[in-house]
Motif scaffolding. Structure first.
Motif, PDB file in Angstrom:
ATOM      1  N   ASP A 168      36.023   3.190 -56.023  1.00 59.65           N
ATOM      2  CA  ASP A 168      35.017   2.130 -56.165  1.00 59.65           C
ATOM      3  C   ASP A 168      33.704   2.754 -56.646  1.00 59.65           C
ATOM      4  O   ASP A 168      33.259   3.759 -56.096  1.00 59.65           O
ATOM      5  CB  ASP A 168      34.828   1.472 -54.788  1.00 59.65           C
ATOM      6  N   MET A 219      35.722 -10.385 -55.350  1.00 59.71           N
ATOM      7  CA  MET A 219      35.596  -9.649 -54.102  1.00 59.71           C
ATOM      8  C   MET A 219      34.296  -9.954 -53.362  1.00 59.71           C
ATOM      9  O   MET A 219      34.295 -10.296 -52.190  1.00 59.71           O
ATOM     10  CB  MET A 219      35.702  -8.154 -54.387  1.00 59.71           C
ATOM     11  N   LYS A 220      33.174  -9.865 -54.099  1.00 57.28           N
ATOM     12  CA  LYS A 220      31.915 -10.070 -53.363  1.00 57.28           C
ATOM     13  C   LYS A 220      31.444 -11.519 -53.388  1.00 57.28           C
ATOM     14  O   LYS A 220      30.369 -11.820 -52.867  1.00 57.28           O
ATOM     15  CB  LYS A 220      30.834  -9.117 -53.881  1.00 57.28           C
ATOM     16  N   SER A 269      30.801   1.864 -56.175  1.00 54.27           N
ATOM     17  CA  SER A 269      29.726   1.857 -55.178  1.00 54.27           C
ATOM     18  C   SER A 269      29.789   3.047 -54.211  1.00 54.27           C
ATOM     19  O   SER A 269      28.813   3.300 -53.515  1.00 54.27           O
ATOM     20  CB  SER A 269      29.730   0.533 -54.419  1.00 54.27           C
ATOM     21  N   SER A 297      34.534 -10.490 -59.971  1.00 49.82           N
ATOM     22  CA  SER A 297      33.484 -11.083 -59.122  1.00 49.82           C
ATOM     23  C   SER A 297      34.056 -11.700 -57.850  1.00 49.82           C
ATOM     24  O   SER A 297      33.303 -12.103 -56.965  1.00 49.82           O
ATOM     25  CB  SER A 297      32.719 -12.138 -59.914  1.00 49.82           C
ATOM     26  N   GLU A 328      29.450  -2.950 -59.829  1.00 50.68           N
ATOM     27  CA  GLU A 328      29.728  -2.405 -58.487  1.00 50.68           C
ATOM     28  C   GLU A 328      30.959  -3.085 -57.869  1.00 50.68           C
ATOM     29  O   GLU A 328      31.408  -4.132 -58.333  1.00 50.68           O
ATOM     30  CB  GLU A 328      28.525  -2.650 -57.567  1.00 50.68           C
ATOM     31  N   ASN A 329      31.452  -2.483 -56.817  1.00 48.00           N
ATOM     32  CA  ASN A 329      32.549  -3.044 -55.995  1.00 48.00           C
ATOM     33  C   ASN A 329      33.900  -3.090 -56.685  1.00 48.00           C
ATOM     34  O   ASN A 329      34.839  -3.706 -56.156  1.00 48.00           O
ATOM     35  CB  ASN A 329      32.217  -4.458 -55.477  1.00 48.00           C
ATOM     36  N   ILE A 330      33.988  -2.512 -57.860  1.00 42.57           N
ATOM     37  CA  ILE A 330      35.310  -2.349 -58.478  1.00 42.57           C
ATOM     38  C   ILE A 330      35.421  -0.895 -58.935  1.00 42.57           C
ATOM     39  O   ILE A 330      34.426  -0.165 -58.948  1.00 42.57           O
ATOM     40  CB  ILE A 330      35.560  -3.329 -59.656  1.00 42.57           C
ATOM     41  N   ASP A 344      25.546  -7.684 -62.705  1.00 46.42           N
ATOM     42  CA  ASP A 344      26.813  -7.535 -63.430  1.00 46.42           C
ATOM     43  C   ASP A 344      26.738  -8.203 -64.805  1.00 46.42           C
ATOM     44  O   ASP A 344      27.281  -7.701 -65.789  1.00 46.42           O
ATOM     45  CB  ASP A 344      27.967  -8.149 -62.626  1.00 46.42           C
TER      46      ASP A 344
END
Lengths: 372, 216
Positions: free
Chosen positions: B136, A11-12, B138, A9, B96-98, A273
């Motif tokens: 990734d 990163m965003k 996403s 978590s 997402e984002n990983i 998530d």
């Protein structure tokens, strides 16, 4: 490993985590500062105003209608509410061998030795005359030249008694009685009797003074007391303590609100998530526990650092600015308060995260997403 | 001996005052593939959600391994979810984002398992997404995500796999990959329930239910 589960978590949510860290760091600093300032203020107000023995002292004397010194009923005085002690005497003006002052200028008063701390004397003993350090330095070198009939030690007590007894010297009631017995009657007869009263708290002094005047309504009585004119300040000091507690509580509630807001904002962003973790077999309680552990891991160092910084800053300020050496209990209070602040921070995070995670991963919420 | 992994008896469910499921009676045989098909709004996803414990039926009984399910027993449900049930949903498959690998590591961690590298390689090759392992999530297309989600189902030993519309938005190539994966999954001791509005995967199923018939 579970403690790092939420590493993804970062990163965003980098800014959100940074904001949480900054807010917690600053809040702990401010909470500490509030508590420490309150502690100082409480100690000052409590010791120097509300419980000051010097401010709780009353000197009372009076004349009757024919302008002769009047003797009051000691029993009636002692029975007045909040009167801790009352001593009656005619002050003795003894000649001493002091090269600067040939006479004990403020007079020597008798006082109940159990309450001599009201005038700043501790462990008062019989057969001693206590001279104020500021007005009569080196009292141990004095000798009394009047025929007092007993052998007395002349000693100093620190500084001076309150202004109403400025330059006053003291002896125990026993010593006073023994000396008066040996002095010629004329030595004391013409001196006006004086009553020294100690009151339990400064805020009660004003009531006691009223009652004193009531004891002698027809006399030309005069009550002198250090707290005279400070009525509003004493009342305000009490109010101030409550205001400080209220400010602390208000700031703490604000801090809790900020934690709720930041946690909520973070979890809203993580909502999807969290659902994925739940659908993949991580129970709600464990999700909340892992997220809490992750946030704790991120913020605890900041909390500890701000606690440490504030304590060091406070102790340094006490030492170098206020020139006070903190007593042992201060350290205990500081440790207890910081432990409480740290605990309350973590507890708030834990409760808030648990509640919001439960709501976000509720079956109803997930079903809604799935159906859409 | 054949036995039932799940059996639903007289299951009724209303949502917002609207009757969605009206006395459903079905059994899901163990280690077989069951397809429940029906048009949109027929209640098949709601039925799957009951099997996944996301919905509590208004009435009726669900048995899991012949044991009546108590929907209030969170400990039991949490254990089943963690140890036995795999769930496939296009939208809620990955964080997402990983990367896909990071996702798989998280799921392995949740299940207290380690990823078998050889099996992972095999799955990636089979589904033709080897280059996407460190990509990734996403940036993946819908089809790639669907295939990646199958990697997860193949990697961990689920006793029951629930799939919600696995062929949704897939082109023929991707459907072919998915069918290959399902064929491989059926070789494991795994019970698979697929709900779909499409009949394309009917040939892979051992048991087929038509929602219009069972939810009359």
């Amino acid at each position: 490993m579970r403690n790092q589960l939420f590493g993804f978590s970062d990163m965003k949510n980098k800014k959100r985590y940074a904001l949480i860290q900054a807010v917690v760091f600053l809040s702990v600093l401010i909470l500490n500062a509030l508590v420490q300032v309150s502690m100082l203020a409480v100690q000052t107000i409590s010791n120097e105003i509300l419980n000051s023995t010097k401010l709780s002292l009353i000197l009372f004397e009076g004349n009757n209608k024919s302008a002769s010194p009047y003797r009051y009923d000691m029993e009636a005085i002692r029975k007045i509410n909040h009167v801790v002690f009352a001593s009656e005497c005619r002050p003795l003006f003894l000649s001493v061998s002091d090269p600067l002052k040939k006479q004990s200028g403020g007079g020597v008063y008798a006082i109940d030795p159990r309450f001599s701390y009201y005038v700043g004397i501790s462990n008062m003993k019989d057969n001693c005359i206590y001279f104020p350090q500021d007005s009569y330095p080196n009292a141990e070198n004095y000798t009394v030249s009047d025929p007092i009939g007993i052998k007395v030690k002349t000693v100093n007590y620190p500084h001076n008694a309150p202004m109403i007894l400025h330059d006053a010297c003291f002896m125990t009631e026993n010593t006073y009685a023994a000396i008066v017995k040996n002095l010629p009657a004329s030595f004391v007869q013409h001196v006006q009797p004086v009553y020294i009263l100690g009151v339990d708290k400064v805020q009660n002094v004003y009531g006691v003074v009223k009652n004193l005047y009531a004891v002698a309504p027809d006399d030309d009585a005069l009550a002198m007391y250090q707290a005279n004119g400070l009525e509003n300040m004493v009342a305000d000091a009490n109010t101030l303590l409550w205001i400080m507690i209220a400010v602390f509580v208000a700031f703490f509630l604000f801090h809790v609100f900020v934690i709720i807001y930041l946690s909520s904002s973070l979890i809203n962003n993580l909502s999807r998530d969290l659902m994925i973790l739940y659908l993949n077999g991580l129970p709600r309680k464990k999700i909340a526990h892992s997220l809490f552990a992750y946030i704790k891991n991120k913020t605890l160092r900041g909390i500890l650092a701000s606690s440490l910084i504030s304590v060091i800053a406070f102790l340094s300020a006490m030492k170098f600015l206020l020139h006070q050496s903190p007593e042992g209990y201060w350290y205990l209070i500081l440790i207890a308060i910081n432990a409480l602040v740290i605990f309350m921070n973590l507890f708030t995070f834990k409760i808030v995260i648990g509640k919001i995670v439960s709501a976000k991963t509720s079956n109803g919420n997930i079903s809604k997403i799935i159906r859409n | 001996m054949d036995c039932d992994k799940l059996s639903l008896q007289n299951i009724c469910l209303s949502i917002g005052g609207k009757s969605i499921l009206r006395g459903i009676n079905i059994t899901i045989p163990e280690n077989k593939i069951t397809l429940i098909y029906g048009k949109s709004g027929s209640g098949k996803t709601s039925l799957l959600n009951i099997m996944n414990f996301l919905y509590r039926p208004d009435s009726g009984e669900m048995r899991y391994n012949n044991q009546a399910v108590n929907f209030d027993n969170n400990e039991f449900i949490d254990r089943l979810r963690n140890e036995e049930i795999g769930y496939f949903h296009q939208e809620l498959a990955f964080i997402e984002n990983i990367t896909l690998l990071e996702n798989l590591k998280i799921f392995a961690d949740i299940k207290n398992q380690k990823i078998d590298d050889r099996q992972l390689d095999f799955c990636l090759k089979l589904l033709d997404i080897e280059p996407l392992l460190n990509a990734d999530i996403s940036v993946m297309s819908g089809g790639e995500r669907q295939r990646a989600a199958f990697v997860k189902l193949m990697l961990f030993p689920y006793a029951l796999i629930l799939m919600d519309e696995p062929t949704n938005n897939l082109d023929d190539d991707n459907i072919r990959y998915m069918m290959e994966a399902v064929k491989l999954l059926r070789q494991k001791p795994t019970t698979i329930v697929i709900v779909s509005h499409s009949k394309k995967i009917m040939e892979t199923a051992d048991t087929v239910y038509n929602m219009e018939e069972i939810n009359a």
